[in-house]
Write a protein that holds these residues in place. Structure first.
Motif, PDB file in Angstrom:
ATOM      1  N   UNK A 106       0.814  -1.218   0.000  1.00  0.00           N
ATOM      2  CA  UNK A 106       0.000   0.000   0.000  1.00  0.00           C
ATOM      3  C   UNK A 106       0.845   1.265   0.000  1.00  0.00           C
ATOM      4  N   UNK A 107       2.148   1.132   0.238  1.00  0.00           N
ATOM      5  CA  UNK A 107       3.026   2.292   0.298  1.00  0.00           C
ATOM      6  C   UNK A 107       3.737   2.494  -1.039  1.00  0.00           C
ATOM      7  N   UNK A 108       3.888   3.717  -1.433  1.00  0.00           N
ATOM      8  CA  UNK A 108       4.598   4.017  -2.674  1.00  0.00           C
ATOM      9  C   UNK A 108       6.092   3.778  -2.537  1.00  0.00           C
ATOM     10  N   UNK A 109       6.634   4.080  -1.367  1.00  0.00           N
ATOM     11  CA  UNK A 109       8.070   3.919  -1.159  1.00  0.00           C
ATOM     12  C   UNK A 109       8.348   3.681   0.314  1.00  0.00           C
ATOM     13  N   UNK A 110       9.230   2.713   0.586  1.00  0.00           N
ATOM     14  CA  UNK A 110       9.625   2.434   1.957  1.00  0.00           C
ATOM     15  C   UNK A 110      10.796   3.332   2.323  1.00  0.00           C
ATOM     16  N   UNK A 111      10.625   4.114   3.383  1.00  0.00           N
ATOM     17  CA  UNK A 111      11.690   4.987   3.861  1.00  0.00           C
ATOM     18  C   UNK A 111      12.249   4.422   5.160  1.00  0.00           C
ATOM     19  N   UNK A 112      13.486   4.009   5.120  1.00  0.00           N
ATOM     20  CA  UNK A 112      14.122   3.360   6.259  1.00  0.00           C
ATOM     21  C   UNK A 112      14.765   4.398   7.171  1.00  0.00           C
ATOM     22  N   UNK A 113      14.393   4.380   8.439  1.00  0.00           N
ATOM     23  CA  UNK A 113      14.992   5.281   9.419  1.00  0.00           C
ATOM     24  C   UNK A 113      16.457   4.920   9.630  1.00  0.00           C
ATOM     25  N   UNK A 114      17.244   5.925   9.956  1.00  0.00           N
ATOM     26  CA  UNK A 114      18.671   5.701  10.185  1.00  0.00           C
ATOM     27  C   UNK A 114      18.900   4.691  11.310  1.00  0.00           C
ATOM     28  N   UNK A 115      18.091   4.788  12.372  1.00  0.00           N
ATOM     29  CA  UNK A 115      18.270   3.876  13.503  1.00  0.00           C
ATOM     30  C   UNK A 115      17.920   2.447  13.117  1.00  0.00           C
ATOM     31  N   UNK A 116      16.940   2.276  12.236  1.00  0.00           N
ATOM     32  CA  UNK A 116      16.587   0.944  11.759  1.00  0.00           C
ATOM     33  C   UNK A 116      17.695   0.388  10.884  1.00  0.00           C
ATOM     34  N   UNK A 117      18.197   1.213   9.977  1.00  0.00           N
ATOM     35  CA  UNK A 117      19.294   0.802   9.109  1.00  0.00           C
ATOM     36  C   UNK A 117      20.488   0.358   9.938  1.00  0.00           C
ATOM     37  N   UNK A 118      20.819   1.144  10.952  1.00  0.00           N
ATOM     38  CA  UNK A 118      21.968   0.832  11.797  1.00  0.00           C
ATOM     39  C   UNK A 118      21.767  -0.481  12.547  1.00  0.00           C
ATOM     40  N   UNK A 119      20.546  -0.742  13.005  1.00  0.00           N
ATOM     41  CA  UNK A 119      20.269  -1.966  13.762  1.00  0.00           C
ATOM     42  C   UNK A 119      20.387  -3.196  12.877  1.00  0.00           C
ATOM     43  N   UNK A 120      19.836  -3.111  11.668  1.00  0.00           N
ATOM     44  CA  UNK A 120      19.870  -4.265  10.761  1.00  0.00           C
ATOM     45  C   UNK A 120      21.296  -4.533  10.290  1.00  0.00           C
ATOM     46  N   UNK A 121      21.975  -3.506   9.808  1.00  0.00           N
ATOM     47  CA  UNK A 121      23.331  -3.693   9.307  1.00  0.00           C
ATOM     48  C   UNK A 121      24.288  -4.045  10.444  1.00  0.00           C
ATOM     49  N   UNK A 122      24.022  -3.497  11.629  1.00  0.00           N
ATOM     50  CA  UNK A 122      24.860  -3.820  12.778  1.00  0.00           C
ATOM     51  C   UNK A 122      24.860  -5.295  13.108  1.00  0.00           C
ATOM     52  N   UNK A 123      23.727  -5.958  12.888  1.00  0.00           N
ATOM     53  CA  UNK A 123      23.636  -7.389  13.152  1.00  0.00           C
ATOM     54  C   UNK A 123      24.561  -8.177  12.228  1.00  0.00           C
ATOM     55  N   UNK A 124      24.811  -7.654  11.045  1.00  0.00           N
ATOM     56  CA  UNK A 124      25.702  -8.325  10.103  1.00  0.00           C
ATOM     57  C   UNK A 124      27.164  -7.970  10.357  1.00  0.00           C
ATOM     58  N   UNK A 125      27.411  -6.748  10.833  1.00  0.00           N
ATOM     59  CA  UNK A 125      28.786  -6.354  11.110  1.00  0.00           C
ATOM     60  C   UNK A 125      29.419  -7.253  12.162  1.00  0.00           C
ATOM     61  N   UNK A 126      28.585  -7.796  13.058  1.00  0.00           N
ATOM     62  CA  UNK A 126      29.105  -8.657  14.110  1.00  0.00           C
ATOM     63  C   UNK A 126      29.740  -9.928  13.554  1.00  0.00           C
ATOM     64  N   UNK A 127      29.309 -10.349  12.364  1.00  0.00           N
ATOM     65  CA  UNK A 127      29.792 -11.616  11.814  1.00  0.00           C
ATOM     66  C   UNK A 127      30.485 -11.450  10.458  1.00  0.00           C
TER      67      UNK A 127
END
Length: 207
Positions: A106-127
């Motif tokens: 239903x959304x035209x575009x998903x806008x990712x918050x900086x804090x969300x981006x950091x949390x998701x990518x941070x989970x990968x930086x650990x490994x």
């Protein structure tokens, strides 16, 4: 003369298992209370996974809360039936996925918050052991996660963001452990290719 008029329970109308005063009585009110307690405990256990799924795809914490709350209301309406399923957690995960997919559609575009981006990518930086060298690498990885087929994205969210064991992931998704391993392997191969690296390490090994 032994007529039982001393107020004993055996002389009361309806005395027995269906008597509210009987320890074995299980009236509608008690049954509803148990259902509510089971529902609350179920949500407390599994809501972190639903939120991780929604957060990865929606990107905005306020919208995530709205979507997850709507999903929980939907789950509550069918809770008595859900408990009859062999794998309630798998049903709830499919329900969460459906609510998230409906919101995204239903959304035209998903806008990712900086804090969300950091949390998701941070989970990968650990490994990732230095595989993410710049913010651009993180952007490519995030985009690649969103582009994964649903089955592969699900295992990536549960494995990397929450660090769940493959057996637990299998219970969430209603899949055999061998299938979870296969989905995880293919997802890691796709993400590694997008990043231009040989492989993306698993979180905690193949457990």
């Amino acid at each position: 003369m032994g007529t039982g008029t001393d107020g004993g329970r055996a002389d009361r109308p309806g005395a027995g298992r269906d008597d509210p005063g009987d320890a074995g009585y299980d009236g509608p009110e008690n049954a509803n209370i148990r259902l509510e307690l089971a529902y609350s405990a179920f949500c407390e256990t599994h809501e972190p996974a639903w939120r991780a799924l929604a957060l990865t795809r929606i990107g905005n914490r306020a919208d995530v809360t709205l979507v997850v709350e709507a999903m929980k209301e939907d789950l509550a309406r069918h809770w008595a039936q859900v408990l009859r399923f062999e794998e309630p957690a798998a049903y709830a995960w499919r329900l969460a996925n459906r609510h998230v997919a409906d919101w995204v559609a239903a959304e035209e575009q998903v806008e990712v918050e900086a804090v969300t981006f950091a949390a998701v990518i941070g989970a990968f930086k650990d490994v990732a052991n230095g595989l993410l060298h710049s913010e651009a690498d993180g952007v490519r990885l995030y985009a690649a996660i969103l582009e994964l087929p649903d089955r592969q994205r699900d295992v990536i969210v549960l494995r990397y963001l929450l660090g769940l064991h493959v057996k637990v992931i299998g219970a969430y998704l209603g899949r055999p452990v061998a299938t979870v391993h296969s989905n995880l392997r293919h997802a890691r191969e796709r993400l590694a290719k997008r990043l231009g690296v040989r492989e993306l390490p698993d979180r905690g090994g193949e457990q």
